[in-house]
Enzyme design. Structure first.
Site, mmCIF file in Angstrom:
data_model
loop_
_atom_site.group_PDB
_atom_site.id
_atom_site.type_symbol
_atom_site.label_atom_id
_atom_site.label_comp_id
_atom_site.label_asym_id
_atom_site.label_seq_id
_atom_site.Cartn_x
_atom_site.Cartn_y
_atom_site.Cartn_z
ATOM 1 N N GLY A 205 2.691 -1.273 4.251
ATOM 2 C CA GLY A 205 2.739 0.155 3.928
ATOM 3 C C GLY A 205 4.157 0.605 3.637
ATOM 4 N N ASN B 220 0.875 -1.176 0.000
ATOM 5 C CA ASN B 220 0.000 0.000 0.000
ATOM 6 C C ASN B 220 0.913 1.226 0.000
ATOM 7 O OD1 ASN B 220 -1.837 2.039 0.453
ATOM 8 N ND2 ASN B 220 -2.184 1.512 2.614
ATOM 9 N N GLU C 186 -5.497 -5.135 10.511
ATOM 10 C CA GLU C 186 -4.457 -4.137 10.740
ATOM 11 C C GLU C 186 -4.715 -3.393 12.048
ATOM 12 O OE1 GLU C 186 -2.495 -2.959 6.790
ATOM 13 O OE2 GLU C 186 -4.149 -1.588 7.132
HETATM 14 C C1 PEP Z 1 -0.811 0.050 5.871
HETATM 15 O O1 PEP Z 1 -0.759 1.188 5.429
HETATM 16 O O2 PEP Z 1 -1.753 -0.660 5.571
HETATM 17 C C2 PEP Z 1 0.266 -0.404 6.751
HETATM 18 C C3 PEP Z 1 0.159 -1.581 7.301
HETATM 19 O O3 PEP Z 1 1.345 0.454 6.932
HETATM 20 P P1 PEP Z 1 2.771 0.090 7.598
HETATM 21 O O4 PEP Z 1 3.218 -1.218 7.000
HETATM 22 O O5 PEP Z 1 3.658 1.225 7.227
HETATM 23 O O6 PEP Z 1 2.558 -0.030 9.063
#
Ligand code: PEP
Length: 249
Positions: free
Chosen positions: A233, A9, A166
């Site tokens: 992310g 993402n 998440e």
């Molecule tokens: C996300 O944006 O879905 C995410 C999990 O971000 P990160 O991996 O940076 O924590």
């Protein structure tokens, strides 16, 4: 046997030329992966990304869509628009959209229904805040979010929905849920899906973990019994790092 699905993402990052450079670097690094590789890119990168992933195993997704087909919704993009250029996946209900842009369980549900009606594959995000985790309501929160997101979907649509668990406190913070904790919550979500849609659906639905996944923790997380890959992310912005996550074994 469920497939591992690794989706990047990018959020609001990368200009088209940067997207093309990324794909050119990533494609040879993941070409032999048996895992599903997806990059969810900003709208302005979609067309270029689709063109440059044509002869690769990298799939392209958007990060949001509207549930209406068209109309007076300034700044929005419809599922039909995504479909018309060949987009395959779409993230729905990311916690940043829930927190900053008024996304609700109701709009998430409408978007999921629309995505399925169009044959787009949705990645729907659920997850608790730090406060909810600390007051012991995390499981209740993800259960409610999951049930409301999937409400009214047919069994085969639920089966084709990718769920990304998440925990909000782990997104972009460098804090990762322990593999045991993440697996337990994902197992819990799977059990709730089984109660409503049956074992065949719960055993085939893909449930990812997301929240500060990186190459150093991907293997530990993705090898857990119920974690079917990740929504990534920050670490998905670097092709070498993202490739290591995809090829985590
Ligand atoms: C996300 O944006 O879905 C995410 C999990 O971000 P990160 O991996 O940076 O924590």
């Amino acid at each position: 046997m469920r497939k591992k699905v690794i989706a990047g993402n990018w959020k609001m990052n990368k200009l088209p030329n940067e997207a093309i450079d990324f794909i050119t670097e990533l494609a040879p690094l993941v070409k032999d992966s048996k895992n599903e590789v997806i990059i969810c890119v900003p709208y302005t990168d979609l067309f270029y990304s689709l063109l440059h992933t044509q002869d690769t195993n990298i799939k392209v997704g958007a990060q949001n869509m509207h549930f209406e087909e068209k109309g007076a919704y300034t700044g929005e993009v419809s599922g039909e628009m995504l479909k018309s250029i060949g987009v395959e996946y779409v993230i729905i209900g990311h916690s940043e959209r829930r927190a900053y842009y008024g996304e609700t369980d109701e709009t998430v549900n409408k978007k999921l229904k629309k995505a399925h009606a169009l044959g787009l594959k949705p990645i729907v995000c659920v997850g608790e805040s730090l406060e909810q985790r600390e007051d012991g309501s995390a499981k209740e929160v993800v259960t409610t979010q999951t049930k409301l997101a999937l409400e009214g979907l047919k069994k085969d649509e639920v089966e084709k929905t990718i769920i990304a668990y998440e925990p909000i406190w782990a997104i972009g913070t460098g804090k990762t849920a322990t593999k045991e904790d993440a697996n337990e919550t994902i197992k819990w979500i799977r059990e709730k899906i089984e109660e409503i849609y049956g074992k065949d659906v719960s055993e085939s639905v893909i449930i990812q973990y997301g929240g500060s996944v990186k190459s150093s923790n991907a293997k530990d997380l993705f090898e857990m019994s119920d974690i079917d890959g990740g929504l990534v992310g920050g670490a998905s912005l670097d092709a070498q790092e993202f490739a290591k996550i995809v090829n985590y074994k």
